[in-house]
Motif scaffolding. Sequence first.
Motif, PDB file in Angstrom:
ATOM      1  N   GLY A   1       0.793  -1.222   0.000  1.00 35.54           N
ATOM      2  CA  GLY A   1       0.000   0.000   0.000  1.00 35.54           C
ATOM      3  C   GLY A   1       0.825   1.270   0.000  1.00 35.54           C
ATOM      4  N   GLU A   2       2.114   1.137  -0.164  1.00 31.55           N
ATOM      5  CA  GLU A   2       3.009   2.292  -0.169  1.00 31.55           C
ATOM      6  C   GLU A   2       3.350   2.696  -1.615  1.00 31.55           C
ATOM      7  OE1 GLU A   2       4.006   4.033   2.477  1.00 31.55           O
ATOM      8  OE2 GLU A   2       2.726   2.735   3.702  1.00 31.55           O
ATOM      9  N   PRO A   3       3.618   3.981  -1.848  1.00 30.68           N
ATOM     10  CA  PRO A   3       4.000   4.439  -3.195  1.00 30.68           C
ATOM     11  C   PRO A   3       5.260   3.734  -3.684  1.00 30.68           C
ATOM     12  CG  PRO A   3       3.420   6.300  -1.800  1.00 30.68           C
ATOM     13  CD  PRO A   3       3.489   5.102  -0.899  1.00 30.68           C
ATOM     14  N   LEU A   4       5.325   3.485  -4.992  1.00 27.32           N
ATOM     15  CA  LEU A   4       6.493   2.854  -5.580  1.00 27.32           C
ATOM     16  C   LEU A   4       7.412   3.922  -6.179  1.00 27.32           C
ATOM     17  CD1 LEU A   4       4.157   0.588  -5.690  1.00 27.32           C
ATOM     18  CD2 LEU A   4       5.693  -0.547  -7.304  1.00 27.32           C
ATOM     19  N   PRO A   5       8.718   3.730  -6.057  1.00 25.73           N
ATOM     20  CA  PRO A   5       9.672   4.734  -6.568  1.00 25.73           C
ATOM     21  C   PRO A   5       9.861   4.628  -8.080  1.00 25.73           C
ATOM     22  CG  PRO A   5      10.851   2.897  -5.595  1.00 25.73           C
ATOM     23  CD  PRO A   5       9.386   2.623  -5.351  1.00 25.73           C
ATOM     24  N   VAL A   6       8.841   4.988  -8.811  1.00 28.78           N
ATOM     25  CA  VAL A   6       8.910   4.937 -10.272  1.00 28.78           C
ATOM     26  C   VAL A   6       9.042   6.361 -10.816  1.00 28.78           C
ATOM     27  CG1 VAL A   6       7.561   2.818 -10.427  1.00 28.78           C
ATOM     28  CG2 VAL A   6       6.390   5.024 -10.455  1.00 28.78           C
ATOM     29  N   PRO A   7       9.672   6.510 -11.976  1.00 32.61           N
ATOM     30  CA  PRO A   7       9.785   7.854 -12.562  1.00 32.61           C
ATOM     31  C   PRO A   7       8.437   8.320 -13.083  1.00 32.61           C
ATOM     32  CG  PRO A   7      10.614   6.217 -14.090  1.00 32.61           C
ATOM     33  CD  PRO A   7      10.338   5.481 -12.804  1.00 32.61           C
ATOM     34  N   GLU A   8       8.214   9.624 -13.043  1.00 34.63           N
ATOM     35  CA  GLU A   8       6.987  10.189 -13.603  1.00 34.63           C
ATOM     36  C   GLU A   8       7.348  11.017 -14.840  1.00 34.63           C
ATOM     37  OE1 GLU A   8       3.309  11.003 -11.543  1.00 34.63           O
ATOM     38  OE2 GLU A   8       4.533  11.568  -9.797  1.00 34.63           O
ATOM     39  N   ILE A   9       6.404  11.059 -15.763  1.00 28.13           N
ATOM     40  CA  ILE A   9       6.614  11.800 -17.004  1.00 28.13           C
ATOM     41  C   ILE A   9       6.147  13.235 -16.804  1.00 28.13           C
ATOM     42  CG2 ILE A   9       6.008  11.959 -19.444  1.00 28.13           C
ATOM     43  CD1 ILE A   9       5.546   8.938 -19.399  1.00 28.13           C
ATOM     44  N   GLY A  10       7.038  14.189 -16.990  1.00 26.35           N
ATOM     45  CA  GLY A  10       6.717  15.595 -16.789  1.00 26.35           C
ATOM     46  C   GLY A  10       5.837  16.155 -17.891  1.00 26.35           C
ATOM     47  N   ILE A  11       5.232  17.294 -17.609  1.00 20.10           N
ATOM     48  CA  ILE A  11       4.319  17.895 -18.578  1.00 20.10           C
ATOM     49  C   ILE A  11       5.069  18.402 -19.810  1.00 20.10           C
ATOM     50  CG2 ILE A  11       4.387  20.246 -17.653  1.00 20.10           C
ATOM     51  CD1 ILE A  11       1.323  18.292 -18.974  1.00 20.10           C
ATOM     52  N   GLY A  12       6.334  18.790 -19.639  1.00 21.71           N
ATOM     53  CA  GLY A  12       7.123  19.251 -20.781  1.00 21.71           C
ATOM     54  C   GLY A  12       7.328  18.140 -21.797  1.00 21.71           C
ATOM     55  N   LEU A  13       7.682  16.957 -21.313  1.00 17.11           N
ATOM     56  CA  LEU A  13       7.864  15.814 -22.199  1.00 17.11           C
ATOM     57  C   LEU A  13       6.536  15.410 -22.828  1.00 17.11           C
ATOM     58  CD1 LEU A  13       9.555  13.560 -23.417  1.00 17.11           C
ATOM     59  CD2 LEU A  13       9.221  12.232 -21.297  1.00 17.11           C
ATOM     60  N   SER A  14       5.482  15.438 -22.041  1.00 20.68           N
ATOM     61  CA  SER A  14       4.155  15.079 -22.558  1.00 20.68           C
ATOM     62  C   SER A  14       3.758  15.999 -23.705  1.00 20.68           C
ATOM     63  CB  SER A  14       3.109  15.172 -21.437  1.00 20.68           C
ATOM     64  OG  SER A  14       3.392  14.273 -20.398  1.00 20.68           O
ATOM     65  N   LEU A  15       3.934  17.292 -23.504  1.00 20.34           N
ATOM     66  CA  LEU A  15       3.573  18.269 -24.532  1.00 20.34           C
ATOM     67  C   LEU A  15       4.408  18.058 -25.792  1.00 20.34           C
ATOM     68  CD1 LEU A  15       1.823  20.706 -25.200  1.00 20.34           C
ATOM     69  CD2 LEU A  15       3.543  22.173 -24.141  1.00 20.34           C
ATOM     70  N   SER A  16       5.692  17.761 -25.620  1.00 15.08           N
ATOM     71  CA  SER A  16       6.572  17.534 -26.772  1.00 15.08           C
ATOM     72  C   SER A  16       6.149  16.300 -27.559  1.00 15.08           C
ATOM     73  CB  SER A  16       8.026  17.373 -26.300  1.00 15.08           C
ATOM     74  OG  SER A  16       8.472  18.545 -25.637  1.00 15.08           O
ATOM     75  N   VAL A  17       5.804  15.232 -26.847  1.00 13.95           N
ATOM     76  CA  VAL A  17       5.380  13.994 -27.509  1.00 13.95           C
ATOM     77  C   VAL A  17       4.084  14.218 -28.280  1.00 13.95           C
ATOM     78  CG1 VAL A  17       4.505  11.648 -27.120  1.00 13.95           C
ATOM     79  CG2 VAL A  17       6.557  12.440 -25.912  1.00 13.95           C
ATOM     80  N   ILE A  18       3.112  14.887 -27.653  1.00 13.52           N
ATOM     81  CA  ILE A  18       1.814  15.123 -28.292  1.00 13.52           C
ATOM     82  C   ILE A  18       1.973  15.933 -29.573  1.00 13.52           C
ATOM     83  CG2 ILE A  18      -0.412  16.294 -28.032  1.00 13.52           C
ATOM     84  CD1 ILE A  18      -0.190  15.574 -24.996  1.00 13.52           C
ATOM     85  N   VAL A  19       2.684  17.056 -29.480  1.00  9.51           N
ATOM     86  CA  VAL A  19       2.881  17.916 -30.652  1.00  9.51           C
ATOM     87  C   VAL A  19       3.690  17.189 -31.723  1.00  9.51           C
ATOM     88  CG1 VAL A  19       3.942  20.047 -31.472  1.00  9.51           C
ATOM     89  CG2 VAL A  19       2.684  20.041 -29.321  1.00  9.51           C
ATOM     90  N   GLY A  20       4.743  16.479 -31.306  1.00  6.84           N
ATOM     91  CA  GLY A  20       5.588  15.775 -32.261  1.00  6.84           C
ATOM     92  C   GLY A  20       4.846  14.674 -33.014  1.00  6.84           C
ATOM     93  N   VAL A  21       4.056  13.886 -32.291  1.00  8.31           N
ATOM     94  CA  VAL A  21       3.304  12.801 -32.929  1.00  8.31           C
ATOM     95  C   VAL A  21       2.288  13.363 -33.911  1.00  8.31           C
ATOM     96  CG1 VAL A  21       1.605  10.974 -32.518  1.00  8.31           C
ATOM     97  CG2 VAL A  21       3.629  11.143 -31.067  1.00  8.31           C
ATOM     98  N   LEU A  22       1.585  14.415 -33.528  1.00  9.39           N
ATOM     99  CA  LEU A  22       0.592  15.015 -34.422  1.00  9.39           C
ATOM    100  C   LEU A  22       1.260  15.585 -35.675  1.00  9.39           C
ATOM    101  CD1 LEU A  22      -1.778  16.843 -31.905  1.00  9.39           C
ATOM    102  CD2 LEU A  22      -2.266  14.791 -33.234  1.00  9.39           C
TER     103      LEU A  22
END
Length: 327
Positions: A287-308
Amino acid sequence: MNVPVWLWFATIGGLAAIILADLFLVDRKPHAVTIKEASRWVLFYIALAVLFGLGLWYFAGGTYAGEFFAGYITEYSLSVDNLFVFVLIMSAFAVPAIHQHRVLLVGIVIALVMRGLFIAAGAAAINALSWVFYIFAAFLIYTAVKMVREGVGGDDGEWSEPRIVGLIRRVLPVTDDYHGSKTTVRIDGKRWATPMLIVMIAIGLTDLLFALDSIPAIFGLTQEAYLVFSANAFALMGLRQLYFLLGGLLNRLIYLPYGLAVILGFIGVKLVLHALHENELPFLNGGEPLPVPEIGIGLSLSVIVGVLAVTTIASLVAVKRNPSLAE
């Protein structure tokens, strides 16, 4: 993000004022919307969205502004896919060109109201139950896989009338012909619905079905209900003008379904990582959080615009080389 109640009312009031202005300026004299006119309105709505995002940047910071822009671009791109179905609906109901703008306007207002309720429910669920992110992620990944399998022309050019529209037909008698822009008419002392009312409801309900994947997608980019609602509102407001602007270009965007599938799959993975980072499920890591990386909004925005950008350019180049692909 602390959004005061007055800002919610101001935002909704501003949107209502824009809708009324659009209705008065464009539909004062019903006419077929020209490419030039549609272009001006599309640029106008995009400019409004950009100004809104810059306002967020100034008053709330770059993170929230980035989340809004990522959500807006995602919603707008997913809405472009909706236009294929809107074309089918307009054809199925044989809507006169001079009334198509009004049909889209009212239909999208219906969709916006219903999306608002959907967003409120989604925000409440996320705040109360963090594991909802897993459900959203699974649905987005499933939708992405389905889009890839269906590929280009997956709907086979068909559109199925929502059941509630059929119910309305049984409750209200519907005239065979349009009566201008009227939604109901009185004939021989009896109230009749016109095809105008039915097609408006069909547009609104069909858009709500598309919201089943677009709303979870934007919640994967931001959990702020205000940003989710405003991004949806700006995307929907500019959608009807985009319908007239794109016209025959829609058939040329042959790789758009694959691009959207990549975006939905990417956001689905982002949601899984976020859910693991906020984990409360007792059978995962106690029930504890796992130490996984999170994807930042900057990368998300770049991926969305790039794919389109890649899918749009690739589609246009492919169709130019082989025009039969657009058929």
